[in-house]
Design a protein around this motif. Sequence first.
Motif, mmCIF file in Angstrom:
data_model
loop_
_atom_site.group_PDB
_atom_site.id
_atom_site.type_symbol
_atom_site.label_atom_id
_atom_site.label_comp_id
_atom_site.label_asym_id
_atom_site.label_seq_id
_atom_site.Cartn_x
_atom_site.Cartn_y
_atom_site.Cartn_z
ATOM 1 N N SER A 69 0.825 -1.209 0.000
ATOM 2 C CA SER A 69 0.000 0.000 0.000
ATOM 3 C C SER A 69 0.860 1.261 0.000
ATOM 4 C CB SER A 69 -0.925 0.012 1.226
ATOM 5 O OG SER A 69 -1.798 -1.099 1.214
ATOM 6 N N VAL A 70 1.959 1.226 0.771
ATOM 7 C CA VAL A 70 2.858 2.377 0.843
ATOM 8 C C VAL A 70 3.516 2.622 -0.513
ATOM 9 C CG1 VAL A 70 5.047 3.176 1.805
ATOM 10 C CG2 VAL A 70 3.279 2.291 3.313
ATOM 11 N N SER A 71 3.892 1.537 -1.212
ATOM 12 C CA SER A 71 4.506 1.698 -2.532
ATOM 13 C C SER A 71 3.563 2.407 -3.493
ATOM 14 C CB SER A 71 4.889 0.326 -3.098
ATOM 15 O OG SER A 71 5.881 -0.292 -2.314
ATOM 16 N N SER A 72 2.296 2.004 -3.461
ATOM 17 C CA SER A 72 1.304 2.644 -4.324
ATOM 18 C C SER A 72 1.117 4.112 -3.941
ATOM 19 C CB SER A 72 -0.028 1.892 -4.218
ATOM 20 O OG SER A 72 -1.019 2.512 -5.001
ATOM 21 N N GLY A 182 1.310 -5.389 -18.299
ATOM 22 C CA GLY A 182 0.044 -4.863 -17.801
ATOM 23 C C GLY A 182 -0.019 -4.627 -16.307
ATOM 24 N N ALA A 183 1.005 -5.059 -15.547
ATOM 25 C CA ALA A 183 0.989 -4.909 -14.091
ATOM 26 C C ALA A 183 1.983 -3.828 -13.663
ATOM 27 C CB ALA A 183 1.324 -6.230 -13.412
ATOM 28 N N HIS A 188 5.127 -4.946 -7.427
ATOM 29 C CA HIS A 188 5.750 -6.266 -7.382
ATOM 30 C C HIS A 188 6.796 -6.361 -8.479
ATOM 31 C CE1 HIS A 188 2.915 -7.784 -4.435
ATOM 32 N NE2 HIS A 188 1.919 -7.348 -5.176
ATOM 33 N N ILE A 189 8.012 -6.803 -8.112
ATOM 34 C CA ILE A 189 9.071 -6.951 -9.108
ATOM 35 C C ILE A 189 8.673 -8.040 -10.094
ATOM 36 C CG2 ILE A 189 11.483 -7.599 -9.482
ATOM 37 C CD1 ILE A 189 12.150 -6.449 -6.798
ATOM 38 N N PRO A 190 8.713 -7.757 -11.395
ATOM 39 C CA PRO A 190 8.370 -8.778 -12.390
ATOM 40 C C PRO A 190 9.289 -9.985 -12.282
ATOM 41 C CG PRO A 190 8.470 -6.597 -13.388
ATOM 42 C CD PRO A 190 9.021 -6.451 -12.014
ATOM 43 N N THR A 191 8.743 -11.159 -12.596
ATOM 44 C CA THR A 191 9.504 -12.409 -12.506
ATOM 45 C C THR A 191 9.480 -13.135 -13.845
ATOM 46 O OG1 THR A 191 8.977 -12.655 -10.153
ATOM 47 C CG2 THR A 191 9.701 -14.623 -11.315
ATOM 48 N N ILE A 192 10.649 -13.611 -14.264
ATOM 49 C CA ILE A 192 10.803 -14.411 -15.470
ATOM 50 C C ILE A 192 11.244 -15.812 -15.051
ATOM 51 C CG2 ILE A 192 12.112 -14.734 -17.605
ATOM 52 C CD1 ILE A 192 10.224 -12.413 -17.807
ATOM 53 N N THR A 193 10.595 -16.843 -15.593
ATOM 54 C CA THR A 193 10.925 -18.217 -15.242
ATOM 55 C C THR A 193 11.813 -18.848 -16.315
ATOM 56 O OG1 THR A 193 8.836 -18.493 -14.054
ATOM 57 C CG2 THR A 193 10.013 -20.507 -14.700
ATOM 58 N N ASN A 194 12.959 -19.387 -15.879
ATOM 59 C CA ASN A 194 13.862 -20.152 -16.747
ATOM 60 C C ASN A 194 13.895 -21.574 -16.233
ATOM 61 O OD1 ASN A 194 16.481 -17.723 -17.667
ATOM 62 N ND2 ASN A 194 14.303 -17.788 -18.113
ATOM 63 N N GLU A 195 13.233 -22.482 -16.954
ATOM 64 C CA GLU A 195 13.153 -23.850 -16.485
ATOM 65 C C GLU A 195 14.506 -24.551 -16.582
ATOM 66 O OE1 GLU A 195 10.049 -25.923 -18.487
ATOM 67 O OE2 GLU A 195 8.454 -24.634 -17.696
ATOM 68 N N THR A 196 14.697 -25.495 -15.654
ATOM 69 C CA THR A 196 15.952 -26.251 -15.629
ATOM 70 C C THR A 196 16.009 -27.184 -16.840
ATOM 71 O OG1 THR A 196 15.903 -26.213 -13.211
ATOM 72 C CG2 THR A 196 17.369 -27.829 -14.262
ATOM 73 N N THR A 197 17.161 -27.229 -17.479
ATOM 74 C CA THR A 197 17.344 -28.085 -18.634
ATOM 75 C C THR A 197 17.343 -29.551 -18.200
ATOM 76 O OG1 THR A 197 18.676 -26.410 -19.726
ATOM 77 C CG2 THR A 197 18.850 -28.672 -20.574
ATOM 78 N N VAL A 198 16.534 -30.365 -18.858
ATOM 79 C CA VAL A 198 16.474 -31.784 -18.541
ATOM 80 C C VAL A 198 17.538 -32.510 -19.330
ATOM 81 C CG1 VAL A 198 15.051 -33.864 -18.555
ATOM 82 C CG2 VAL A 198 14.014 -31.635 -18.060
#
Length: 201
Positions: A69-72, A182-183, A188-198
């Motif tokens: 709330s404070v950030s906003s 859009g956010a 909130h810090i945006p997050t990018i997912t890098n999946e572990t290589t199988v």
Amino acid sequence: MSMPEINLEEILPRDALAAVMASIALQEAAVAHVLNAEGEKIQAVVGMADATLEELQGINESVGDLTDSVSSLTGEMQRKLRTAMEALYPGMLPEITATLTVRIVDEDGVPLNAAGAQFILFDSEEPPNEFASFPVGSSIRFNNIPPGLYTLQQITAPEGHEIDPNEYPVVVLSDGSILFDGADASIHIPTITNETTVETP
């Protein structure tokens, strides 16, 4: 029954804008006191020898909600201050630029070392204006981004992980705030997912 007469003293525009700026300063001071009180609350609960896990989780959620709330509120105050300053000093304020921070995690949400990750932020101009990322811990960062419409694309991933193939829209507004996919990126810090290589045997 007659209407009451209300006599207001004439207020010069400059005085009114100065009063607005003073009220913003008072709000900032109040926010600082609130955050300080929340810090003391956390210290008090953590210092309790008989504090339960539920109590610690509860205080963590409470403080998290308040900081969101404070950030906003802080972003809104910055916009008000910018508007007042532009009215006082039209055409004299430098253009606001923004900093975009994106956190990189694996498929389980565990932060990754961003040293091997590279991203590019570009607009639709010809030729495009491009910004290269640099790593900071588990995050990557772009500095001094002027207002505009951009696209974020990952080029390389940390060792042992796959890149995120998606392209994300990024909007930098004239007040320096950022919309990521859009956010509001200031909440909130945006997050990018890098999946572990199988690895196949």
